[in-house]
Design a protein around this motif. Structure first.
Motif, PDB file in Angstrom:
ATOM      1  N   ALA A  31       0.905  -1.324  -0.096  1.00 25.90           N
ATOM      2  CA  ALA A  31      -0.258   0.123   0.400  1.00 25.90           C
ATOM      3  C   ALA A  31       0.996   1.471  -0.347  1.00 25.90           C
ATOM      4  N   TYR A  33       0.182   5.368  -0.228  1.00 27.51           N
ATOM      5  CA  TYR A  33      -0.338   7.321  -0.054  1.00 27.51           C
ATOM      6  C   TYR A  33       0.432   8.409  -0.119  1.00 27.51           C
ATOM      7  N   LEU A  45      -5.717  13.089   3.123  1.00 27.90           N
ATOM      8  CA  LEU A  45      -5.243  11.973   2.447  1.00 27.90           C
ATOM      9  C   LEU A  45      -5.841  12.889   1.081  1.00 27.90           C
ATOM     10  N   TYR A  48      -4.419   7.532  -2.721  1.00 24.08           N
ATOM     11  CA  TYR A  48      -3.925   5.905  -2.112  1.00 24.08           C
ATOM     12  C   TYR A  48      -3.769   4.942  -3.375  1.00 24.08           C
ATOM     13  N   ASN A  50      -3.719   0.603  -3.176  1.00 25.49           N
ATOM     14  CA  ASN A  50      -4.200  -0.511  -1.788  1.00 25.49           C
ATOM     15  C   ASN A  50      -2.931  -1.694  -2.610  1.00 25.49           C
ATOM     16  N   SER A  97      -2.774  -4.143   3.584  1.00 27.30           N
ATOM     17  CA  SER A  97      -3.205  -3.213   3.572  1.00 27.30           C
ATOM     18  C   SER A  97      -4.991  -2.949   3.962  1.00 27.30           C
ATOM     19  N   GLY A  98      -5.120  -2.307   4.224  1.00 35.38           N
ATOM     20  CA  GLY A  98      -6.434  -2.974   4.911  1.00 35.38           C
ATOM     21  C   GLY A  98      -6.675  -3.437   6.440  1.00 35.38           C
ATOM     22  N   SER A  99      -5.377  -3.248   7.177  1.00 31.03           N
ATOM     23  CA  SER A  99      -5.326  -3.671   8.381  1.00 31.03           C
ATOM     24  C   SER A  99      -4.164  -2.595   9.023  1.00 31.03           C
ATOM     25  N   ALA A 100      -3.538  -2.919  10.348  1.00 35.35           N
ATOM     26  CA  ALA A 100      -2.670  -1.846  11.586  1.00 35.35           C
ATOM     27  C   ALA A 100      -1.739  -1.685  11.268  1.00 35.35           C
ATOM     28  N   GLY A 101      -1.182  -1.882   9.767  1.00 38.36           N
ATOM     29  CA  GLY A 101       0.515  -1.748   9.632  1.00 38.36           C
ATOM     30  C   GLY A 101       0.468  -0.089  10.152  1.00 38.36           C
ATOM     31  N   GLU A 102       1.876  -0.092  10.324  1.00 34.51           N
ATOM     32  CA  GLU A 102       2.143   1.313  10.690  1.00 34.51           C
ATOM     33  C   GLU A 102       2.290   2.188   8.972  1.00 34.51           C
ATOM     34  N   LEU A 103       2.269   3.240   9.432  1.00 39.26           N
ATOM     35  CA  LEU A 103       2.608   4.128   7.822  1.00 39.26           C
ATOM     36  C   LEU A 103       3.878   4.677   7.857  1.00 39.26           C
ATOM     37  N   PHE A 105       6.800   7.489   6.210  1.00 35.61           N
ATOM     38  CA  PHE A 105       7.565   8.621   5.136  1.00 35.61           C
ATOM     39  C   PHE A 105       8.388   8.740   4.369  1.00 35.61           C
TER      40      PHE A 105
END
Lengths: 114, 117
Positions: A31, A33, A45, A48, A50, A97-103, A105
């Motif tokens: 994913a 963004y 945002l 994005y 996925n 993707s679609g989960s709680a994975g941190e971003l 930057f």
């Protein structure tokens, strides 16, 4: 490990010109963004993706387009820049993707539209 | 819809004192909650996150955050502040019940932390 590389670091652009902000990641994240950061508004945002081949609209997509031809690259294009697009733009990626994975930057691209 | 509020634009604290940066959230279901830090002219760096389980989450650089479901809060804390902690802090939320769309986070407006000698 480079992580996320954004280019250019900063740019001054005349209104009406076309501009592409580049973003490349070497983490093989699915994913990606694009956010814009404005004083007092935090991060919002723009678009994005996925996974490669798919894109979606975020909170403030008007005036921007993106493409995701492969896993690593996620360019953001301003077709005809306007002064309200003056901002700092951040590209980010996440493993899940679609989960709680941190971003993660990039360092940002500062764009000034005159 | 998901949203997050950081009620303080700036927090000032003396070095060695405890610090708290406040965050409240709103989601339809259960939240994923995050804290990020941004140093001048840099990108955001991940500090910690709450997914489920223990309400006290420990993260990088000695920071921790407490999830309080009844108060819909996720305040960032550190027992003893350092001058080097001075930065811009962002809280972010994602509704666990929202499927698709990647990990689309909604960020707060940020709180500037200033730690003075």
């Amino acid at each position: 490990i480079a992580g996320i590389t954004q280019a250019p670091t900063s740019q001054i652009l005349a209104a009406g010109r076309r501009m592409t902000l580049r973003c490349t990641q070497d983490m093989r994240h699915n994913a990606m963004y694009w956010y814009r950061q404005d004083l007092g508004l935090g991060l919002r945002l723009i678009h994005y993706s996925n996974t490669a081949g798919t894109t979606g609209k975020g909170e403030v997509p008007d005036g921007y387009s993106v493409s995701r031809a492969n896993t690593d690259d996620f360019p953001l294009t301003l077709a005809s820049a306007v002064p309200s697009q003056t901002s700092v733009y951040f590209c980010a990626s996440s493993a899940l993707s679609g989960s709680a994975g941190e971003l993660f930057f990039g360092e940002g691209s500062r764009l000034t539209v005159l | 819809a998901q949203s997050v509020a950081q009620p303080e634009d700036q927090v000032n604290v003396a070095e060695g004192n405890p610090l708290t940066v406040k965050c409240t959230y709103s989601v339809s279901g259960n939240p994923y909650l995050f804290w990020y830090v941004q140093y001048p002219n840099r990108g955001l760096q991940f500090l910690l996150k709450y997914i489920t389980g223990d309400n006290l989450v420990k993260g990088s650089y000695g920071f921790e955050a407490e999830f309080n479901k009844s108060q819909t809060s996720f305040h960032l804390k550190k027992p003893s502040a350092l001058v080097s902690d001075s930065a811009l802090y962002f809280c972010a939320v994602r509704d666990q019940g929202v499927t698709g769309g990647g990990n689309k986070l909604t960020f707060g407006t940020g709180t500037q932390l200033k730690v003075e000698l």
